[in-house]
Design a protein around this motif. Structure first.
Motif, PDB file in Angstrom:
ATOM      1  N   ARG A  78      45.379 -79.866  53.835  1.00 40.93           N
ATOM      2  CA  ARG A  78      46.471 -80.711  53.252  1.00 40.93           C
ATOM      3  C   ARG A  78      47.465 -81.222  54.245  1.00 40.93           C
ATOM      4  O   ARG A  78      48.143 -82.233  53.938  1.00 40.93           O
ATOM      5  N   LEU A  79      47.865 -80.116  55.056  1.00 42.51           N
ATOM      6  CA  LEU A  79      48.963 -80.372  55.737  1.00 42.51           C
ATOM      7  C   LEU A  79      48.766 -81.537  56.890  1.00 42.51           C
ATOM      8  O   LEU A  79      49.463 -82.325  57.097  1.00 42.51           O
ATOM      9  N   ALA A  80      47.404 -81.262  57.504  1.00 43.39           N
ATOM     10  CA  ALA A  80      46.948 -82.131  58.482  1.00 43.39           C
ATOM     11  C   ALA A  80      47.186 -83.562  57.974  1.00 43.39           C
ATOM     12  O   ALA A  80      47.464 -84.694  58.449  1.00 43.39           O
ATOM     13  N   ARG A  81      46.551 -83.805  56.722  1.00 45.52           N
ATOM     14  CA  ARG A  81      46.328 -85.181  56.069  1.00 45.52           C
ATOM     15  C   ARG A  81      47.938 -85.519  55.871  1.00 45.52           C
ATOM     16  O   ARG A  81      48.173 -86.868  56.070  1.00 45.52           O
ATOM     17  N   ILE A  83      50.628 -84.982  57.484  1.00 46.08           N
ATOM     18  CA  ILE A  83      51.144 -85.445  59.135  1.00 46.08           C
ATOM     19  C   ILE A  83      50.471 -86.788  59.194  1.00 46.08           C
ATOM     20  O   ILE A  83      51.557 -87.664  59.627  1.00 46.08           O
ATOM     21  N   ARG A  84      49.367 -86.758  59.089  1.00 45.65           N
ATOM     22  CA  ARG A  84      48.755 -87.952  59.422  1.00 45.65           C
ATOM     23  C   ARG A  84      49.118 -89.380  58.694  1.00 45.65           C
ATOM     24  O   ARG A  84      49.581 -90.147  59.330  1.00 45.65           O
ATOM     25  N   ARG A  85      49.378 -88.883  57.364  1.00 47.71           N
ATOM     26  CA  ARG A  85      49.608 -90.108  56.679  1.00 47.71           C
ATOM     27  C   ARG A  85      51.085 -90.468  57.021  1.00 47.71           C
ATOM     28  O   ARG A  85      51.506 -91.775  56.973  1.00 47.71           O
ATOM     29  N   ASP A  86      52.019 -89.466  56.732  1.00 50.32           N
ATOM     30  CA  ASP A  86      53.418 -89.626  56.848  1.00 50.32           C
ATOM     31  C   ASP A  86      53.898 -90.433  58.446  1.00 50.32           C
ATOM     32  O   ASP A  86      54.800 -91.172  58.248  1.00 50.32           O
ATOM     33  N   THR A  87      53.064 -89.803  59.231  1.00 49.97           N
ATOM     34  CA  THR A  87      53.542 -90.369  60.629  1.00 49.97           C
ATOM     35  C   THR A  87      53.042 -91.983  60.855  1.00 49.97           C
ATOM     36  O   THR A  87      53.681 -92.881  61.123  1.00 49.97           O
ATOM     37  N   TYR A 101      57.775 -80.556  54.621  1.00 54.88           N
ATOM     38  CA  TYR A 101      56.479 -79.570  53.833  1.00 54.88           C
ATOM     39  C   TYR A 101      57.040 -77.988  53.992  1.00 54.88           C
ATOM     40  O   TYR A 101      56.733 -77.613  52.797  1.00 54.88           O
ATOM     41  N   GLY A 102      57.556 -77.537  54.883  1.00 58.71           N
ATOM     42  CA  GLY A 102      58.213 -76.127  54.728  1.00 58.71           C
ATOM     43  C   GLY A 102      59.300 -75.751  53.565  1.00 58.71           C
ATOM     44  O   GLY A 102      59.205 -74.809  52.859  1.00 58.71           O
TER      45      GLY A 102
END
Length: 173
Positions: A78-81, A83-87, A101-102
């Motif tokens: 979920r976190l990796a997705r 990061i990819r989406r938001d960047t 996220y945190g």
């Protein structure tokens, strides 16, 4: 939950369930607001898929659903997705994504999304990688559509909802 327009969602879903097309508002994630001049037209259909991480929160919304599915995905994925989406799609830098996220996303997931899992009829572990679960859901939908088509063709046919008692009667006869 004040950030969600549940009344608008209920209105749209009600129209779709009555086989009427709707104009669904579009949310601009870069500017964090609804686009007042743009809409997505959604036509009536035999299958409506309502997707969202907090979609089980309101009982009135849950009551509109014939099948409630919770797609369970590992936190790292979920976190990796995110990061990819938001960047890539939203033009944010990794540092701001991790900070958000945190501070907000992970705590909100733990407090609101994860507890809503109890309302699901089906829980799919491993998300989209679980092809067996996805195939079972697709087959269930096809079966329901077949019953629906049968009722369209033969006006005097009524499909009785399957219950333990109905199954028992069928087996006794």
């Amino acid at each position: 939950t004040d950030a969600f327009d549940t009344e608008q969602l209920l209105e749209c879903m009600g129209q779709l369930k009555r086989a009427l097309p709707v104009n669904v508002p579009i949310y601009d994630f870069k500017n964090h607001r609804r686009c007042s001049e743009r809409f997505r037209k959604v036509n009536a259909s035999d299958v409506i898929i309502l997707e969202g991480i907090l979609v089980f929160h309101d009982q009135r919304v849950r009551n509109l659903m014939d099948m409630k599915i919770f797609v369970d995905t590992d936190a790292d994925i979920r976190l990796a997705r995110r990061i990819r989406r938001d960047t890539v799609e939203r033009g944010r830098d990794v540092s701001s994504v991790l900070d958000q996220y945190g501070r907000f996303v992970k705590p909100a997931f733990d407090d609101f999304v994860l507890p809503s899992k109890k309302y699901a009829d089906v829980i799919i572990p491993r998300g989209g990688d679980n092809h067996v679960a996805i195939d079972l859901i697709v087959q269930h939908i096809r079966t329901k559509l077949g019953m629906h088509d049968l009722c369209k063709v033969f006006r005097n046919v009524f499909v009785v909802q399957s219950t333990f008692q109905v199954k028992l009667i069928i087996f006794i006869d």
